[in-house]
Motif scaffolding. Structure first.
Motif, PDB file in Angstrom:
ATOM      1  N   ALA A 201       4.904   2.597   6.445  1.00  0.00           N
ATOM      2  CA  ALA A 201       4.319   2.846   5.093  1.00  0.00           C
ATOM      3  C   ALA A 201       3.036   2.277   4.859  1.00  0.00           C
ATOM      4  O   ALA A 201       2.303   2.940   4.277  1.00  0.00           O
ATOM      5  CB  ALA A 201       5.187   1.779   4.221  1.00  0.00           C
ATOM      6  N   LEU A 206      -0.750   5.973  12.552  1.00  0.00           N
ATOM      7  CA  LEU A 206      -1.768   6.476  12.503  1.00  0.00           C
ATOM      8  C   LEU A 206      -2.373   6.370  13.896  1.00  0.00           C
ATOM      9  O   LEU A 206      -1.975   5.501  14.329  1.00  0.00           O
ATOM     10  CB  LEU A 206      -2.989   6.137  11.462  1.00  0.00           C
ATOM     11  CG  LEU A 206      -2.457   6.764  10.094  1.00  0.00           C
ATOM     12  CD1 LEU A 206      -3.335   6.006   8.970  1.00  0.00           C
ATOM     13  CD2 LEU A 206      -2.410   8.158   9.891  1.00  0.00           C
TER      14      LEU A 206
ATOM     15  N   ARG B  49      11.485   6.976  -2.388  1.00  0.00           N
ATOM     16  CA  ARG B  49      11.058   7.013  -1.099  1.00  0.00           C
ATOM     17  C   ARG B  49      10.741   8.496  -0.840  1.00  0.00           C
ATOM     18  O   ARG B  49      10.062   8.603   0.090  1.00  0.00           O
ATOM     19  CB  ARG B  49      12.429   6.805  -0.201  1.00  0.00           C
ATOM     20  CG  ARG B  49      12.833   5.235  -0.291  1.00  0.00           C
ATOM     21  CD  ARG B  49      14.009   5.279   0.775  1.00  0.00           C
ATOM     22  NE  ARG B  49      13.576   5.237   2.023  1.00  0.00           N
ATOM     23  CZ  ARG B  49      13.573   3.998   2.583  1.00  0.00           C
ATOM     24  NH1 ARG B  49      13.909   2.984   2.275  1.00  0.00           N
ATOM     25  NH2 ARG B  49      13.133   4.242   3.952  1.00  0.00           N
ATOM     26  N   LYS B  52       6.846   8.658  -1.134  1.00  0.00           N
ATOM     27  CA  LYS B  52       6.064   7.938  -0.190  1.00  0.00           C
ATOM     28  C   LYS B  52       6.673   8.786   1.346  1.00  0.00           C
ATOM     29  O   LYS B  52       7.639   8.543   1.645  1.00  0.00           O
ATOM     30  CB  LYS B  52       6.551   6.627  -0.120  1.00  0.00           C
ATOM     31  CG  LYS B  52       5.690   5.893   1.387  1.00  0.00           C
ATOM     32  CD  LYS B  52       4.504   5.272   0.713  1.00  0.00           C
ATOM     33  CE  LYS B  52       3.780   4.688   1.875  1.00  0.00           C
ATOM     34  NZ  LYS B  52       2.426   4.064   1.627  1.00  0.00           N
ATOM     35  N   GLN B  54       5.929   8.740   4.213  1.00  0.00           N
ATOM     36  CA  GLN B  54       6.355   7.924   5.423  1.00  0.00           C
ATOM     37  C   GLN B  54       7.619   7.540   5.464  1.00  0.00           C
ATOM     38  O   GLN B  54       8.529   7.236   6.402  1.00  0.00           O
ATOM     39  CB  GLN B  54       5.612   6.640   5.840  1.00  0.00           C
ATOM     40  CG  GLN B  54       4.154   7.065   6.410  1.00  0.00           C
ATOM     41  CD  GLN B  54       3.032   7.342   5.307  1.00  0.00           C
ATOM     42  OE1 GLN B  54       3.320   7.578   4.289  1.00  0.00           O
ATOM     43  NE2 GLN B  54       1.747   7.198   5.853  1.00  0.00           N
ATOM     44  N   LEU B  55       8.281   7.332   4.067  1.00  0.00           N
ATOM     45  CA  LEU B  55       9.557   6.868   3.869  1.00  0.00           C
ATOM     46  C   LEU B  55      10.635   7.932   3.413  1.00  0.00           C
ATOM     47  O   LEU B  55      11.737   7.625   3.158  1.00  0.00           O
ATOM     48  CB  LEU B  55       9.645   5.642   3.022  1.00  0.00           C
ATOM     49  CG  LEU B  55       8.620   4.458   3.186  1.00  0.00           C
ATOM     50  CD1 LEU B  55       8.728   3.359   2.173  1.00  0.00           C
ATOM     51  CD2 LEU B  55       9.097   4.049   4.759  1.00  0.00           C
ATOM     52  N   LEU B  77      -1.335  11.983   6.089  1.00  0.00           N
ATOM     53  CA  LEU B  77      -0.708  10.683   6.310  1.00  0.00           C
ATOM     54  C   LEU B  77      -1.572   9.296   6.097  1.00  0.00           C
ATOM     55  O   LEU B  77      -0.931   8.504   5.323  1.00  0.00           O
ATOM     56  CB  LEU B  77      -0.287  10.647   7.813  1.00  0.00           C
ATOM     57  CG  LEU B  77       1.393  11.282   8.066  1.00  0.00           C
ATOM     58  CD1 LEU B  77       1.368  11.032   9.538  1.00  0.00           C
ATOM     59  CD2 LEU B  77       2.250  10.570   7.264  1.00  0.00           C
ATOM     60  N   LYS B  78      -2.893   9.575   6.294  1.00  0.00           N
ATOM     61  CA  LYS B  78      -3.529   8.252   6.097  1.00  0.00           C
ATOM     62  C   LYS B  78      -3.777   8.146   4.749  1.00  0.00           C
ATOM     63  O   LYS B  78      -3.820   6.927   4.191  1.00  0.00           O
ATOM     64  CB  LYS B  78      -4.939   8.752   6.527  1.00  0.00           C
ATOM     65  CG  LYS B  78      -5.985   7.262   6.492  1.00  0.00           C
ATOM     66  CD  LYS B  78      -7.182   7.705   7.532  1.00  0.00           C
ATOM     67  CE  LYS B  78      -8.078   6.596   7.086  1.00  0.00           C
ATOM     68  NZ  LYS B  78      -9.267   6.615   8.131  1.00  0.00           N
ATOM     69  N   ALA B  81      -0.758   6.702   3.099  1.00  0.00           N
ATOM     70  CA  ALA B  81      -0.536   5.287   3.665  1.00  0.00           C
ATOM     71  C   ALA B  81      -1.413   4.370   2.855  1.00  0.00           C
ATOM     72  O   ALA B  81      -0.728   3.472   2.237  1.00  0.00           O
ATOM     73  CB  ALA B  81      -0.905   4.945   5.338  1.00  0.00           C
ATOM     74  N   PHE B  86       3.922   0.549  -1.255  1.00  0.00           N
ATOM     75  CA  PHE B  86       5.228   0.541  -1.378  1.00  0.00           C
ATOM     76  C   PHE B  86       5.860  -0.905  -1.132  1.00  0.00           C
ATOM     77  O   PHE B  86       5.708  -1.370  -0.060  1.00  0.00           O
ATOM     78  CB  PHE B  86       6.187   1.567  -0.454  1.00  0.00           C
ATOM     79  CG  PHE B  86       7.477   1.795  -1.046  1.00  0.00           C
ATOM     80  CD1 PHE B  86       7.659   3.166  -1.419  1.00  0.00           C
ATOM     81  CD2 PHE B  86       8.563   1.086  -0.644  1.00  0.00           C
ATOM     82  CE1 PHE B  86       9.042   3.805  -1.772  1.00  0.00           C
ATOM     83  CE2 PHE B  86       9.798   1.609  -1.013  1.00  0.00           C
ATOM     84  CZ  PHE B  86      10.124   2.753  -1.631  1.00  0.00           C
TER      85      PHE B  86
END
Lengths: 294, 569
Positions: A201, A206, B49, B52, B54-55, B77-78, B81, B86
Motif C-alpha cells: 500500500a 515500485l 480495498r 486502493k 495495490q490492495l 501505481l506510484k 501509492a 490506507f
C-alpha cells in the motif's frame, strides 16, 4: 554530546575491523599492549556508570589463566624453568600463553563495546546501503521478533487456562508446546499477509527505491575513517618490512623498534587504539564545560 | 469537484454465488469527511480495498471507480501509492520497520526521494502528530494508540489526497480512539484532506462527518448528512440492526419517534449537547428511583481477593495495591478502568498466571493454593482472552471442541451431546466446521466462549470481550452472557466499554490507582459518576438522574408523553 557512539555506522564498522585485525593478527608485545590499553580504557570510560569489579578483573584473569595453562600443554622453548611431573615448563610457553591471553581478552573487550555501539539501527543502515533487500528483511525481522514473543506468552497463558499442562509428564508438555507453536505459526502467517499489504500500500512494489537514515557523515567520521585507513596502510608496510615480527618459540625474539620512524609507527598504533577513549574523554570534558555555562 | 466517483460497481469474489457489492454508486466531493457504515459483511471493507489499487481483491469487477477522472485500473501505481492512503484495523500489523523514524520514512524511500526531502517531510509530519518525543523509539515499545497514530502519520508523509480508513479505532481504548478521531478531524479541517472512514463506533464520528453512507447488502441505503440519515433510518426501518449503532442522542430521538413523537418536526440530535438540549426542551424532571434492584447480592462468594499486592518486577511499581474484592455467585460483575490501570493484570492474578506477592485469593470458599494443578480450570474457572484466535489449535472449530471434551474425559456420546448443547445455546452450529480464521470476529468470539463452556465453568472471566465488535455483535454477546448467568454461571468481566457494562452488568466497579475505588449496582454507580458514565446518562442526568441506558431514558420520556396526552384529553 557527540561521543564515539554517535559516529556514522560506516566509520564505526571500519574502525572496529581495523582494530580487531590489528589485535588478532599481531603477537608483537608492543601492539598487544596498545590494543589492551585501548580496549580496557574504552570499556571503562564507556561504561563508567555501571562498572563492576569483575569487568576489570576479567582481562587479567584470562591472561593469567592462559599463562598458567599453556605450559601444561606446550613444552616447546629453550629456557626450562622447572620440571612438573617430568615435563619441562618453559619461560617461552608461559610468555606465549600470557601474550595469547592478553590478545584474547582485548578481542573480547573490543567485541563487547562493538556490541554496545553497533545497535540494530546501525546494522540495518549498513545492510540497507549495500544489500537493500537483506536490509529490509533484517528490519522487518527485528520488528517481528518482539511481536512474536508477546504473542507466544499470550498463547501460553491461554493454553494454561484451558486446562492444558494439567499432566506433569514430559510427553504432554511437548505436545502442548507443539500446539502452541502451531498456533503461533498460523498467527504469524496470517499477520505476514497484513504486513505485506501494508508494504505494498505504501509502494514497496515500485522499482526505484532510495535509502534514508538518521545518520550524518560529519568531520569526525572522516577523521576516524582516515585514521583507520592510515593504520591499515602502516600495518601492511610494517608486515612487509618485518617491523612487527616476533617469534616465541624456540627462543623469544622480536624486532625492536630502532629508527625514529619505527617508534613513530608504534606510537601511532598506540594512539589509534586509544582513539575511542580519547574521543570519549574529549567530548565529555568539552560538554561538561558547555553545560557548566548553562 | 468530485475526487472519487464510483459508478454502478458490482463485485463478486471468486466462487461466491452472490456479489458483495451490487450496483454500487457513490460520488465523493473533495474535502469531504465521509463515514461509511453498515452491518458486518455488507461489503464496506471490500469497497475500500477496491479503491486502493495495490490492495484490490481478486474477483469479478463490473462498473468503474474513477479517481479524479482516471479509472482506478489505469491509475499509475506510484500515484495510487502516494495519493490514496490506507489505514487498517490492527495497529500492530501495519508497522513494517523496527524504528519509528524508519517507519515514517518507509513510504518515501519506496518513492525514491532523496535524503534531504525525506528528512524534511518526516520532520514536519512528526511535529504535526506530536511524535517528536518518541521519534527515535523502537516501534514495539509503543502503546496501541501510539502505533495507530504512527500508522496514520506514515501514510500522511506521502501527502495523500484521499484517506481510506478501515475501522482504525476498533482495537483502541476509548481515550486513544477519541484522540485518533480528533486527529482525523484536524487533518480534514486543516489540510482539506478527503476522508472515508469505515467505523462501527458511531458515537463520536457521526457528528463530525459531512456525510454518512449507510450500506446494506452491497448497496447504498442512505447517503446524506448525518442528521438526515439518523431520521431517515428511523422513519423507513426502525428495526434495522444499524439503529443500535447510532449515537445515543439519535437512538433516544428515534425511540421517541417510534413511540408517537412527531418525527420530522425537528432535526435528529447527534451529540450529547444537542440531545441534552432536546430533552430539556420537551420534558420535565423526574427523579423517581428505577425498579432495578438496589440491594447488593447475598450469595456465597465465588471469588474473594483480600489485600492482594502485585508487581511484575522486584524493583518495579505495584500494579495492584492492597486490593480486596468479593464476587458473589450468580452475579454479572463488570470491572471498569482506564488504559493500563491493571484490569488485565487482575485477571492474570485471578487465574494464577501472575502470582500476587501478598494477599490471599479464594475460589468458592477454598484457597486458590488448595486446587491441584489444572483442577481450577476444569469445572471451576474459565477465561476468555482478548484474542480468541489463540484458543483454537485445529483447522476446524469442531475438532477443538472434541479435544476439549477429551480433556473433560467425556465419552463420545456425551461429547456429541455437549457440543450440540453448547452450539445451540450460542447459535454457532453453522460455523462448527469452518476454520477459525474464516469466521467473523463476533462469531469467533462466540465459538471461543463455546469452547470454554465445555469446561463447565462456575466462574467466567472475560478480558475486554467487546473489543472491536459492532453494536449488533455486542448485543448478541450480552444476551448470551445473561443467558449463562441465568444458568448459574458467575460472570466477571473487565472492560473499557461503559455502555456494555451499563446494559448487562448487575454490579460495577472502578479500578483506579491500583485499587477498587467505587463499587455498586449500575444505576447508582453511573448516576454517581459525572464523566465516567454512559452518553445517555450524561444527556439526561439533569432530568432523570437514575436513567443510565437509552431505553431507560426513552421509557421515562414516553411515560411523560402519555400523561400529557391524557391531560390534554
Amino acid at each position: 554530546m557527540y561521543t564515539f557512539s554517535h559516529l556514522h555506522p560506516l566509520s564505526l564498522l571500519i574502525y572496529y575491523v581495523v582494530i580487531l585485525f590489528l589485535t588478532m593478527f599481531h603477537m608483537h608485545p608492543l601492539l598487544l599492549l596498545a590494543s589492551a590499553c585501548g580496549s580496557i580504557s574504552f570499556f571503562c570510560v564507556r561504561n563508567y556508570r555501571h562498572l563492576h569489579r569483575r569487568d576489570l578483573l576479567f582481562p587479567l584473569f584470562v591472561a593469567v589463566l592462559l599463562a598458567v595453562t599453556n605450559p601444561l600443554f606446550s613444552h616447546r622453548g629453550e629456557t626450562v624453568l622447572f620440571y612438573l611431573n617430568n615435563n619441562p615448563v618453559t619461560f617461552e610457553a608461559i610468555w606465549y600463553g600470557f601474550a595469547a591471553g592478553v590478545m584474547l581478552a582485548s578481542v573480547v573487550l573490543w567485541c563487547r563495546t562493538l556490541q554496545q555501539e553497533m545497535t540494530s539501527d546501525k546494522i540495518t543502515h549498513l545492510f540497507g546501503r549495500c544489500l537493500p533487500k537483506a536490509g529490509m528483511l533484517l528490519t522487518t525481522a527485528l520488528r517481528f521478533i518482539p511481536h512474536l514473543k508477546r504473542q507466544h506468552s499470550q498463547i501460553h497463558n491461554t493454553m494454561k487456562t484451558l486446562g492444558m499442562y494439567s499432566e506433569d509428564t514430559w510427553f504432554s508438555k511437548v505436545r502442548c508446546s507443539l500446539q502452541e507453536f502451531s498456533i503461533l505459526v498460523t498467527d504469524a502467517l496470517e499477520g505476514s499477509v497484513e504486513i505485506a499489504d501494508s508494504m505494498n500500500a505504501r509502494g514497496y512494489q515500485l522499482k526505484k527505491h532510495s535509502h534514508f537514515s538518521m545518520f550524518r557523515f560529519r568531520a569526525i567520521d572522516c577523521f576516524v575513517l582516515l585514521c583507520s585507513i592510515i593504520t591499515m596502510i602502516l600495518m601492511m608496510i610494517g608486515s612487509h618490512a618485518d617491523l612487527f615480527s616476533v617469534y616465541y618459540y624456540p627462543k623469544w625474539t622480536m624486532t625492536r623498534p630502532s629508527a625514529i620512524s619505527d617508534w613513530l609507527c608504534v606510537g601511532w598504533m598506540f594512539l589509534f587504539s586509544m582513539l575511542p577513549t580519547l574521543i570519549q574523554i574529549k567530548e565529555t570534558i568539552k560538554w561538561t564545560y558547555y553545560k557548566s555555562k548553562i | 469537484m468530485d475526487i472519487l466517483q464510483i459508478e454502478d460497481l458490482t463485485f463478486t469474489y471468486p466462487q461466491a454465488d452472490k456479489p458483495v457489492l451490487n450496483h454500487f454508486s457513490l460520488n465523493v466531493k473533495q474535502g469531504d469527511f465521509i463515514v461509511l457504515c453498515g452491518v458486518s459483511g455488507c461489503g464496506k471493507t471490500t469497497l475500500l480495498r477496491l479503491i486502493k489499487k495495490q490492495l484490490a481483491p481478486n474477483g469479478n469487477t463490473e462498473g468503474t471507480i474513477f479517481y479524479r477522472g482516471t479509472p482506478i485500473s489505469e491509475l499509475d501505481l506510484k500515484r495510487s501509492a502516494c495519493e490514496i492512503g490506507f489505514v487498517r484495523q490492527d495497529p500492530d500489523l501495519q508497522i513494517v520497520t523496527d524504528r519509528v523514524w524508519h517507519e515514517l520514512a518507509f513510504g518515501l524511500e519506496n518513492m525514491g526521494f532523496d535524503t534531504q526531502t525525506i528528512r524534511r517531510r518526516v520532520g514536519e509530519m512528526a511535529c504535526f502528530f506530536g511524535i517528536d518525543n518518541w521519534f527515535r523509539k523502537r516501534t514495539d515499545a509503543l502503546s496501541g494508540g501510539q502505533k495507530q497514530l504512527l500508522n496514520l502519520a506514515s501514510v500522511m508523509v506521502m501527502q495523500p489526497e484521499l484517506l481510506l480508513l478501515d475501522e482504525p479505532t476498533s482495537q483502541l481504548d476509548p481515550i486513544a480512539a477519541a484522540d485518533f478521531i480528533a486527529t482525523l478531524q484536524k487533518l480534514n479541517r486543516e489540510l482539506g484532506l478527503t476522508v472515508i472512514l469505515v467505523e462501527h463506533r458511531l458515537e463520536e464520528v457521526f457528528s463530525i462527518a459531512d456525510k454518512v453512507c449507510l450500506m446494506e447488502q452491497g448497496r447504498v441505503l442512505f447517503y446524506d448528512s448525518p442528521g438526515q440519515v439518523g431520521s431517515l433510518l428511523t422513519q423507513t426501518s426502525p428495526a434495522h440492526p444499524m439503529t443500535g449503532s447510532l449515537p445515543s442522542a439519535a437512538r433516544i430521538f428515534n425511540g421517541l419517534c417510534a413511540g408517537g413523537w412527531p418525527s420530522g418536526a425537528e432535526e435528529c440530535p447527534l451529540t450529547v449537547r444537542d440531545g441534552r438540549f432536546f430533552l430539556s426542551g420537551h420534558f420535565h424532571s423526574d427523579t423517581a428511583v428505577t425498579n432495578r434492584s438496589d440491594d447488593l447480592p447475598k450469595g456465597n462468594p465465588a471469588a474473594e481477593l483480600s489485600a492482594v499486592w502485585f508487581r511484575y518486577d522486584k524493583d518495579g511499581p505495584d500494579i495492584l495495591e492492597d486490593l480486596s474484592l468479593t464476587i458473589y455467585e450468580g452475579e454479572f460483575f463488570a470491572l471498569l478502568g482506564g488504559n493500563g490501570s491493571g484490569k488485565s493484570t487482575l485477571i492474570n492474578v485471578l487465574t494464577g498466571i501472575s502470582k500476587a506477592y501478598h494477599g490471599s485469593i479464594r475460589f468458592f470458599g477454598r484457597p486458590m493454593k488448595s486446587y491441584r494443578k489444572a483442577e481450577l480450570f476444569l469445572q471451576n474457572l474459565a477465561v476468555l482472552p482478548q484474542n480468541p484466535h489463540f484458543m483454537f489449535i485445529h483447522d476446524r472449530i469442531r475438532e477443538d471442541y472434541e479435544q476439549m471434551c477429551e480433556t473433560m474425559q467425556l465419552s463420545q456420546q456425551e461429547a456429541a451431546k455437549e457440543i450440540a448443547r453448547v452450539s445451540e445455546l450460542l447459535q454457532i452450529s453453522s460455523i462448527l466446521d469452518s476454520h477459525p480464521y474464516d469466521v467473523s470476529g463476533g462469531e469467533l468470539q462466540r465459538a471461543a466462549l463455546g469452547k470454554i463452556l465445555l469446561l463447565k465453568p462456575r466462574l467466567l472471566l472475560l478480558d475486554e470481550p467487546t473489543k472491536g465488535m459492532d453494536a449488533h455483535a455486542k448485543s448478541v454477546l450480552g444476551r448470551h452472557l445473561q443467558q449463562m448467568q441465568q444458568h448459574g454461571v458467575t460472570i466477571f468481566l473487565v472492560t473499557h466499554d461503559v455502555e456494555f457494562a451499563a446494559y448487562y452488568a448487575t454490579r460495577c466497579g472502578l479500578l483506579f490507582d491500583r485499587q477498587i475505588t467505587s463499587i455498586g449496582n449500575p444505576v447508582t454507580f453511573f448516576a454517581d459518576n459525572n464523566f465516567y458514565t454512559t452518553a445517555a446518562n450524561r444527556m439526561a442526568r439533569r432530568l432523570f438522574p437514575q436513567a443510565i441506558t437509552c431505553e431507560d431514558v426513552i421509557k421515562r420520556c414516553r411515560a411523560q408523553m402519555h400523561t400529557t396526552k391524557k391531560e390534554s384529553l
